[in-house]
Design a protein around this motif. Sequence first.
Motif, PDB file in Angstrom:
ATOM      1  N   ARG A   1     -21.496 -17.765  12.691  1.00 31.18           N
ATOM      2  CA  ARG A   1     -22.027 -17.534  14.022  1.00 31.18           C
ATOM      3  C   ARG A   1     -20.999 -17.979  15.050  1.00 31.18           C
ATOM      4  O   ARG A   1     -20.625 -19.155  15.092  1.00 31.18           O
TER       5      ARG A   1
ATOM      6  N   SER B   1     -19.882 -18.556  19.002  1.00 33.86           N
ATOM      7  CA  SER B   1     -20.467 -18.881  20.297  1.00 33.86           C
ATOM      8  C   SER B   1     -19.420 -18.689  21.383  1.00 33.86           C
ATOM      9  O   SER B   1     -18.222 -18.871  21.141  1.00 33.86           O
TER      10      SER B   1
ATOM     11  N   THR C   1     -24.537 -19.238  27.284  1.00 39.20           N
ATOM     12  CA  THR C   1     -23.859 -18.987  26.015  1.00 39.20           C
ATOM     13  C   THR C   1     -24.269 -17.636  25.439  1.00 39.20           C
ATOM     14  O   THR C   1     -25.442 -17.261  25.510  1.00 39.20           O
TER      15      THR C   1
ATOM     16  N   TYR D   1     -23.847 -15.362  21.761  1.00 44.08           N
ATOM     17  CA  TYR D   1     -23.614 -15.589  20.334  1.00 44.08           C
ATOM     18  C   TYR D   1     -23.311 -14.276  19.623  1.00 44.08           C
ATOM     19  O   TYR D   1     -23.709 -13.205  20.060  1.00 44.08           O
TER      20      TYR D   1
END
Length: 123
Positions: free
Chosen positions: A19, A21, A78, A80
């Motif tokens: 993942r 970010s 943010t 992702y």
Amino acid sequence: QVQLVESGGGLVQAGGSLRLSCAASGRTFSSYCMAWFRQAPGKERDFVAAITWSGGSTYYADSVKGRFTISRNNAKNTVYLQMNSLKREDTAVYYCAADEESVGPAPYEYEYWGQGTQVTVSS
């Protein structure tokens, strides 16, 4: 001005997950469309995924559709990129990009860029 900082890259085996970010600072994050691009050595920077300012619409390159998911948390400034079922051909530097209007697939459509994070998928 918007500053973008990517994180979460690394080395993963084929079939694994990562993942990424992208943390934004500066102007109001929630007013920007966000995207992920990637660039492998010796190749052009390619579109991966994009998301509208509200998160209501998402767009994907055919090569990642069904495996990658873009999302955003405007409260945390943010965006992702959840990457599943990774393949060797996903190996690249991944860049986060922002623009007030565009969710298009061309790099020139985006005004702000992060420094990139390396993703390496081994067999």
